[in-house]
Design an enzyme around this catalytic site. Structure first.
Site, PDB file in Angstrom:
ATOM      1  N   TYR A  94      32.962 -12.384  72.680  1.00 19.27           N
ATOM      2  CA  TYR A  94      32.876 -13.208  73.878  1.00 19.27           C
ATOM      3  C   TYR A  94      32.290 -14.575  73.547  1.00 19.27           C
ATOM      4  CZ  TYR A  94      34.305  -9.659  77.244  1.00 19.27           C
ATOM      5  OH  TYR A  94      35.045  -8.758  77.967  1.00 19.27           O
ATOM      6  N   GLU A 136      32.132  -3.043  80.127  1.00 22.29           N
ATOM      7  CA  GLU A 136      32.692  -2.411  78.934  1.00 22.29           C
ATOM      8  C   GLU A 136      31.690  -1.512  78.229  1.00 22.29           C
ATOM      9  OE1 GLU A 136      34.275  -5.837  76.900  1.00 22.29           O
ATOM     10  OE2 GLU A 136      35.522  -6.291  78.651  1.00 22.29           O
TER      11      GLU A 136
END
Length: 400
Positions: A94, A136
């Site tokens: 990310y 997640e």
């Protein structure tokens, strides 16, 4: 984020609507050029076709439009999270995406990218990244805690290959370590990662599980796409069709939000096109092995009987079980006697059979197929909340 930052994000919505695809296209070029290792994760066929760019630009736009309350996007975020988990996306990735996204905004917008705007988008992205990482992490933990569950990639052996039609082969996959495998809901998928010599790196693809959940194997049924272009959708399916029994492939744990709850009592209406029948096959096999035997109506469409996978199996199930009613539409009818209906699916033609109280409706196939069937169901009075769909490739449709 503070109020002024949220206002700055909302002020970029018109830009995203008109130039969002250009921005995202530049972003992917920038990121994959500087971090080529990510080509092992991103579907390069969707990059070549522009589908991935369209999907991400749509997601960024939706996030900007709902910056005041991004929780309204939670179902979409969970769907994305499932896909990320199936690809073993990690938190540090990310950071890579964020750096290139913010860098792309600076470079594409030029003088319009003020210090305040960049700070606002950096803050917005970081908040979204934290939401996704949290979603997640919970999914990873849930999968690991499952009996037979695992995180990331696991080696599976192709134990059996079965030809289901002129285009579709089923691959029976057993874990190389001979240990237990995680169960799944009918309709979910696994990711398969294969090294593609023509590209020089791995490519992942998601394939719906086409059998009922069991402790011995996973079954995927893959259509061999015919194409000459090494960056098109067919490159991984062709690689799989060239595999032999005994070959090893990398597989992720089952994931996905498109599934039928095997414990629910709702009647099922399944509408599939082409290889979109694979998750429906899992639903029907699961129903066959359940105690409640939910009433099920399955409508399937394909070009002709030669490309109709599981044709004999479905006919046998239909003939032997009162809970199942199936309809088949062929664009071209065979010369031999058949119960198939000529043409493409027309749900209005069989509305008496599919308008069932408390039914859940599942659609799977190409985007245009889903859109047509969805609109037909709505026109027939079916509540949108009872219609679920699974689109091949990046999720571009937003019909509910």
């Amino acid at each position: 984020m503070n109020t002024s930052q949220k206002e700055l994000i909302k002020a970029t919505v018109p830009i995203l609507r008109t130039n969002g695809n250009d921005l995202i296209t530049y972003f992917y070029q920038r990121m994959l050029s500087n971090n080529p290792e990510l080509k092992n994760i991103f579907n390069m066929a969707n990059q070549a076709s522009g589908k991935q760019q369209n999907a991400l630009s749509g997601a960024v736009l939706a996030y900007a439009e709902n910056i005041e309350n991004p929780t309204v996007l939670i179902n979409t975020l969970k769907s994305i999270g499932n896909k990320h988990v199936s690809l073993n996306i990690q938190p540090e990735q990310y950071d890579i995406v964020g750096n290139h996204l913010i860098g792309s905004i600076k470079e594409v917008l030029g003088d319009l990218a003020t210090v305040e705007l960049i700070e606002a988008w950096t803050c917005a992205y970081n908040e979204l990244a934290l939401i996704m990482i949290s979603i997640e992490a919970e999914m990873y933990q849930k999968t690991i805690n499952k009996k037979g569950g695992w995180k990331g990639w696991r080696s599976f052996k192709i134990s059996k290959i079965v030809k289901e039609s002129d285009e579709i082969n089923s691959f029976y996959l057993k874990p190389e370590d001979n240990k237990e495998i995680a169960d799944f809901y009918p309709g979910q998928y696994i990711s398969v990662s294969a090294f593609i010599p023509e590209l020089g790196h791995k490519q992942p693809r998601q394939y719906s599980l086409s059998s009922y959940s069991n402790s011995e194997y996973y079954r995927i049924s893959v259509k061999k796409e015919i194409s000459q272009n090494t960056t098109t959708d067919g490159i991984v399916s062709n690689a799989l069709h060239n595999k032999k029994e005994g070959d090893i492939i990398e597989v992720s744990a089952p994931a996905g939000v498109f599934f039928a709850d095997p414990k629910a009592n709702n009647p099922l209406v399944l509408v599939s096109g082409g290889v979109g029948l694979t998750p429906m096959m899992s639903m029907v096999e699961t129903n066959k092995n359940s105690l409640q035997k939910n009433r099920t109506v399955w409508i399937h469409s394909c070009r002709n009987e030669n490309v109709h996978a599981f044709k004999d199996t479905i006919e046998e199930l239909n003939n032997e079980n009162e809970w199942l009613t199936s309809f088949v539409f062929y664009e071209t009818l065979p010369e031999s006697e058949t119960n198939a209906i000529e043409g493409r699916i027309d749900l209005h033609q069989i509305k008496e059979e599919i308008l069932i109280e408390d039914a859940k409706y599942y659609i799977c196939g190409p985007a245009i197929f889903i859109k047509v069937q969805y609109q037909s169901l709505v026109a027939l009075g079916v509540n949108r909340e009872n219609i679920l769909y699974e689109e091949f490739g990046p999720q571009l449709l937003s019909l509910n």
